[in-house]
Write a protein that holds these residues in place. Structure first.
Motif, PDB file in Angstrom:
ATOM      1  N   GLU A  43      33.640  63.474 -28.930  1.00 24.13           N
ATOM      2  CA  GLU A  43      32.903  62.917 -27.793  1.00 24.13           C
ATOM      3  C   GLU A  43      33.791  62.044 -26.924  1.00 24.13           C
ATOM      4  N   LEU A  44      33.450  62.010 -25.638  1.00 22.13           N
ATOM      5  CA  LEU A  44      34.159  61.190 -24.666  1.00 22.13           C
ATOM      6  C   LEU A  44      33.186  60.165 -24.092  1.00 22.13           C
ATOM      7  N   HIS A  45      33.640  58.915 -23.994  1.00 19.56           N
ATOM      8  CA  HIS A  45      32.812  57.843 -23.430  1.00 19.56           C
ATOM      9  C   HIS A  45      33.641  57.109 -22.383  1.00 19.56           C
ATOM     10  N   VAL A  46      33.234  57.226 -21.113  1.00 25.30           N
ATOM     11  CA  VAL A  46      34.006  56.653 -20.011  1.00 25.30           C
ATOM     12  C   VAL A  46      33.166  55.604 -19.287  1.00 25.30           C
ATOM     13  N   LYS A  47      33.628  54.352 -19.323  1.00 22.54           N
ATOM     14  CA  LYS A  47      32.924  53.276 -18.586  1.00 22.54           C
ATOM     15  C   LYS A  47      33.543  53.155 -17.202  1.00 22.54           C
ATOM     16  N   LEU A  48      32.678  53.226 -16.179  1.00 24.45           N
ATOM     17  CA  LEU A  48      33.157  53.207 -14.795  1.00 24.45           C
ATOM     18  C   LEU A  48      32.798  51.902 -14.086  1.00 24.45           C
ATOM     19  N   GLY A  49      33.653  51.529 -13.135  1.00 24.64           N
ATOM     20  CA  GLY A  49      33.412  50.326 -12.337  1.00 24.64           C
ATOM     21  C   GLY A  49      32.553  50.628 -11.128  1.00 24.64           C
ATOM     22  N   VAL A  50      31.367  51.143 -11.379  1.00 24.29           N
ATOM     23  CA  VAL A  50      30.411  51.434 -10.308  1.00 24.29           C
ATOM     24  C   VAL A  50      29.050  50.880 -10.720  1.00 24.29           C
ATOM     25  N   ASP A  51      28.120  50.905  -9.813  1.00 24.29           N
ATOM     26  CA  ASP A  51      26.762  50.456 -10.127  1.00 24.29           C
ATOM     27  C   ASP A  51      25.804  51.621  -9.906  1.00 24.29           C
ATOM     28  N   SER A  52      25.334  52.203 -10.991  1.00 19.46           N
ATOM     29  CA  SER A  52      24.494  53.407 -10.909  1.00 19.46           C
ATOM     30  C   SER A  52      23.140  53.153 -10.255  1.00 19.46           C
ATOM     31  N   ILE A 172      29.652  57.356 -18.875  1.00 22.99           N
ATOM     32  CA  ILE A 172      29.476  58.808 -19.017  1.00 22.99           C
ATOM     33  C   ILE A 172      29.746  59.158 -20.473  1.00 22.99           C
ATOM     34  N   HIS A 173      28.802  59.859 -21.104  1.00 22.20           N
ATOM     35  CA  HIS A 173      28.980  60.310 -22.489  1.00 22.20           C
ATOM     36  C   HIS A 173      28.894  61.828 -22.505  1.00 22.20           C
ATOM     37  N   THR A 183      44.479  69.650 -31.551  1.00 19.02           N
ATOM     38  CA  THR A 183      44.930  68.721 -30.501  1.00 19.02           C
ATOM     39  C   THR A 183      45.113  69.376 -29.142  1.00 19.02           C
ATOM     40  N   GLU A 184      45.801  70.515 -29.086  1.00 20.86           N
ATOM     41  CA  GLU A 184      46.154  71.123 -27.791  1.00 20.86           C
ATOM     42  C   GLU A 184      44.919  71.499 -26.976  1.00 20.86           C
ATOM     43  N   LYS A 185      43.987  72.216 -27.605  1.00 18.54           N
ATOM     44  CA  LYS A 185      42.783  72.664 -26.885  1.00 18.54           C
ATOM     45  C   LYS A 185      41.908  71.485 -26.460  1.00 18.54           C
ATOM     46  N   LEU A 186      41.789  70.503 -27.347  1.00 19.57           N
ATOM     47  CA  LEU A 186      40.987  69.325 -27.006  1.00 19.57           C
ATOM     48  C   LEU A 186      41.633  68.554 -25.859  1.00 19.57           C
ATOM     49  N   ALA A 187      42.969  68.466 -25.872  1.00 19.84           N
ATOM     50  CA  ALA A 187      43.679  67.750 -24.801  1.00 19.84           C
ATOM     51  C   ALA A 187      43.466  68.448 -23.452  1.00 19.84           C
ATOM     52  N   GLU A 188      43.468  69.776 -23.452  1.00 22.15           N
ATOM     53  CA  GLU A 188      43.221  70.532 -22.206  1.00 22.15           C
ATOM     54  C   GLU A 188      41.817  70.251 -21.682  1.00 22.15           C
ATOM     55  N   ILE A 215      37.393  57.937 -27.245  1.00 26.66           N
ATOM     56  CA  ILE A 215      36.952  59.187 -27.852  1.00 26.66           C
ATOM     57  C   ILE A 215      36.554  58.910 -29.293  1.00 26.66           C
ATOM     58  N   THR A 216      35.646  59.711 -29.772  1.00 27.27           N
ATOM     59  CA  THR A 216      35.162  59.540 -31.136  1.00 27.27           C
ATOM     60  C   THR A 216      34.653  60.881 -31.645  1.00 27.27           C
ATOM     61  N   THR A 217      34.530  61.012 -32.946  1.00 24.81           N
ATOM     62  CA  THR A 217      33.866  62.196 -33.494  1.00 24.81           C
ATOM     63  C   THR A 217      32.424  61.811 -33.804  1.00 24.81           C
ATOM     64  N   THR A 218      31.598  62.782 -34.123  1.00 21.07           N
ATOM     65  CA  THR A 218      30.170  62.534 -34.397  1.00 21.07           C
ATOM     66  C   THR A 218      29.990  61.392 -35.397  1.00 21.07           C
TER      67      THR A 218
END
Length: 228
Positions: A43-52, A172-173, A183-188, A215-218
């Motif tokens: 999983e990917l977790h991205v914190k953004l500097g915006v106000d939703s 964003i999750h 690693t390679e496929k996940l990095a792409e 990033i994290t796994t389940t």
């Protein structure tokens, strides 16, 4: 539960606190972690500097992952006549119209991952807004799920199209593959998503746009990424 706690503790030992890892380094760490009995999602977790809360600071879009998600998406298409036939030929798992409303509203039927609708069916689908909306299943022109080209929509979803969108805390999750990808496929896949999120930066966003990336796994600990 003891086994889970032990595995989590062992995984956590591999991750240095307060360190931001390079993407490949982080994904290699995930490969070294004790494995679960199932193929965990990364999983990917991205914190953004915006106000939703502001419409002009929304970040939402779709992207097709080069290596897919590792999950076969079930697609429900709302369409009639020739478009319904086209959807069936294109590999939709479920196709229907008004007759599906009671099944979804009253029986709580959600055996699908993505809902696609032709524009003429949005009056019908709109009646399901209160049940589909909270589950993130409401078709939307921005995500390509309200369209006359149902074949293209189904093909993209089946080949690894994912939607990214902000939650109320401006994060964003999303899952971007399975541990078994390597690693390679996940990095792409990671690079494809991050590039899309960066390109989607709203003009109204001020200051630092990408606040943090993890990033994290389940079942695993969070690994923070150095996203320059």
């Amino acid at each position: 539960m003891k086994k889970l706690a032990k595995r989590y503790a062992e995984s956590s030992k591999l991750v240095e606190k307060n360190k931001e890892y390079e993407v490949k380094e982080a994904l290699e760490l995930i490969e070294k972690m004790p494995k679960a009995k199932f193929d965990e999602t990364v999983e990917l977790h991205v914190k953004l500097g915006v106000d939703s809360k502001h419409a002009d600071q929304q970040v939402r879009g779709t992207v097709v992952l080069p290596n897919g998600t590792g999950k076969t998406q079930k697609v429900l298409v709302f369409a009639k006549g020739p478009k319904a036939e086209e959807a069936e030929k294109a590999g939709a798992d479920f196709v229907g119209a008004e007759e599906l409303i009671p099944k979804i509203q009253n029986d709580g039927w959600f055996d699908y991952d993505v809902v696609v609708a032709t524009p003429d069916m949005m009056g019908v689908v709109g009646r399901l807004g209160k049940v589909l909306g909270p589950k993130g299943l409401m078709p939307n022109p921005k995500s390509g799920t309200v369209t006359m080209d149902v074949t293209k929509a189904i093909n993209e979803i089946k080949s690894g199209k994912v939607e990214y969108r902000l939650d109320k805390t401006n994060i964003i999750h999303l899952g971007f593959g399975k541990v078994s990808f390597g690693t390679e496929k996940l990095a792409e896949n990671y690079d494809t998503i991050m590039n899309a999120i960066i390109k989607a930066k709203p003009a109204a966003a001020k200051g630092q746009y990408i606040r943090s990336v993890a990033i994290t796994t389940t079942m695993g600990p969070s690994i923070f990424i150095n996203q320059k």
